[in-house]
Design an enzyme around this catalytic site. Sequence first.
Site, PDB file in Angstrom:
ATOM      1  N   HIS A 107       0.845  -1.201   0.000  1.00  0.00           N
ATOM      2  CA  HIS A 107       0.000   0.000   0.000  1.00  0.00           C
ATOM      3  C   HIS A 107       0.872   1.240   0.000  1.00  0.00           C
ATOM      4  O   HIS A 107       0.447   2.311   0.393  1.00  0.00           O
ATOM      5  CB  HIS A 107      -0.907  -0.021   1.233  1.00  0.00           C
ATOM      6  N   CYS A 108       2.120   1.094  -0.458  1.00  0.00           N
ATOM      7  CA  CYS A 108       3.008   2.260  -0.437  1.00  0.00           C
ATOM      8  C   CYS A 108       3.609   2.511  -1.815  1.00  0.00           C
ATOM      9  O   CYS A 108       3.295   3.493  -2.473  1.00  0.00           O
ATOM     10  CB  CYS A 108       4.118   2.053   0.585  1.00  0.00           C
ATOM     11  N   ILE A 109       4.478   1.593  -2.237  1.00  0.00           N
ATOM     12  CA  ILE A 109       5.270   1.854  -3.449  1.00  0.00           C
ATOM     13  C   ILE A 109       4.420   2.042  -4.698  1.00  0.00           C
ATOM     14  O   ILE A 109       4.667   2.953  -5.489  1.00  0.00           O
ATOM     15  CB  ILE A 109       6.325   0.749  -3.655  1.00  0.00           C
ATOM     16  N   ILE A 130       1.598   3.292  -4.825  1.00  0.00           N
ATOM     17  CA  ILE A 130       0.596   4.342  -4.594  1.00  0.00           C
ATOM     18  C   ILE A 130       1.234   5.703  -4.315  1.00  0.00           C
ATOM     19  O   ILE A 130       0.945   6.693  -4.984  1.00  0.00           O
ATOM     20  CB  ILE A 130      -0.307   3.924  -3.414  1.00  0.00           C
ATOM     21  N   ASP A 131       2.150   5.735  -3.367  1.00  0.00           N
ATOM     22  CA  ASP A 131       2.632   7.041  -2.874  1.00  0.00           C
ATOM     23  C   ASP A 131       3.229   7.948  -3.957  1.00  0.00           C
ATOM     24  O   ASP A 131       2.929   9.147  -3.986  1.00  0.00           O
ATOM     25  CB  ASP A 131       3.654   6.820  -1.758  1.00  0.00           C
TER      26      ASP A 131
END
Length: 453
Positions: free
Chosen positions: A289-291, A293-294
């Site tokens: 839920h990071c790479i 998306i951010d």
Amino acid sequence: MTTTSFSPQGNSVPLPSCFLQLKERITNHTAQVAVVGLGYVGLPFAVEKAKVGFPVLGIEQNPKRADRVNQADNYIADVDDAELKVLVEAGKIQAFTGFDRIIDADVVVICVPTPLTKNLTPDLSYIESVTTAIAHRLRPGQLISLESTTYPGTTDDVMRPILEDSSGLKQGRDFFLSHSPERVDPGNKRYTTKNTNKVVGASDSLSLEIATLFYQQTIDHVVPVSSAKAAELVKIFENTFRAVNIALVNELALLCDRIDINVWEVLDAANTKPFGIMPFYPGPGVGGHCIPIDPHYLEWKAKEVNFNTRFIALAGEINRRMPSFVRSKAFRVLNQLGIAPSRSQILVIGVTYKKDLADWRESPALAVMEALLHDQVTLRYHDPYVPSLHIDGHWLESVELTDDAIGSADLVIITTEHSSVDFSRVLHQAKAILDTRGATRHLSDPDHKVTLL
Ligand code: SAJ
């Protein structure tokens, strides 16, 4: 304790009494801490604060999670069960689903999701709704600190107006506002909440001072920066750095496939360089839920000033392409075996977004499996962390990794290389393997069963 500061003109001005009181309560660990969002960031953070004596209120919208915390029934792998139990039983951590207790909190730390909408634009709905709930209960002397990863300007331009307009209070005088990006690497046993350097930024000196002091109570090294937006950009840069470098090696894998070079051999050799390089490896895509998306938060923000962050767009495009590349490579292997995909039996090993974790959010393995199911492949999977899955109308259960389960498949696809899987046995029992993680690249393969990504 100093009770004055200096105005830009050099005149000494008394510090707000609420600041001095908050400073004292933080220093002696009596400050009531509220953590909003008890997920993989919030719960470990709550435990670290409670361990040094802070009374912690958890505000968690999911009632099941709130109940589990109050029962000391841990659901986050990076939290120690026994530690949580001791702290809950001592009343040091309590969880609630509502915001009423926020008024009792001296420090409120926000650890809520920052997802993307379907067209890759920021979804700040969690931050906005939480900030609004806090604003209605805001009182002098509170520190509000946002930990969620977001675009530069969220803290100052979205949160601050909500907090000030609803309460009539002023940042830097009545309440304090900071951004301190979470830096949790899920499953990392070496770097924890306590020993991972922590960046803190705020756009007024008192907020920066009090936030830095707060984080220094439980984190070994705190790195203050001059503004909340600088702190927001630090984190987005960190994740963009990873997304771009992962895309670089994924693109190299796509090229190596065309020119028949083993990309894993090339990367392993390149990483023998003792300086100026950092290991990244290709895979079936980029999950979590990071790479994935951010970086698009920064891409969206940059467009506001008519700036195209081409690296971010390109990295996202390449990384999102990998699941379909895995599908096409799997079909190439099946064709070489003379098996039509719609008549094939495929066993997928590993469905989580990265190894040794029970998290399959945005997992590229799911995209691969969905594509294979569309092609009427008879699909089974094994993942010790995921007992069952619902994909595109199909309900699948993880099969035991028996010799028969491996040997009866026309093709085994390794999409996540869990440490608990014996890949030597998989190699021995399988008819053919498509290895998207390089898990078998150092094993002897005399019968040439393995095709590497
Ligand atoms: N991946 C590759 N090749 C690589 C590295 C990763 O394909 O060389 C894939 C992984 O399999 C996974 C995805 O990319 O599907 C993301 O993996 P990750 O470890 O980079 O990301 P997260 O989301 O588990 O954790 C990251 C943190 N990871 C590291 O620093 C190693 C860090 O970037 C952030 O603190 C965290 O996201 C966050 O919360 O932002």
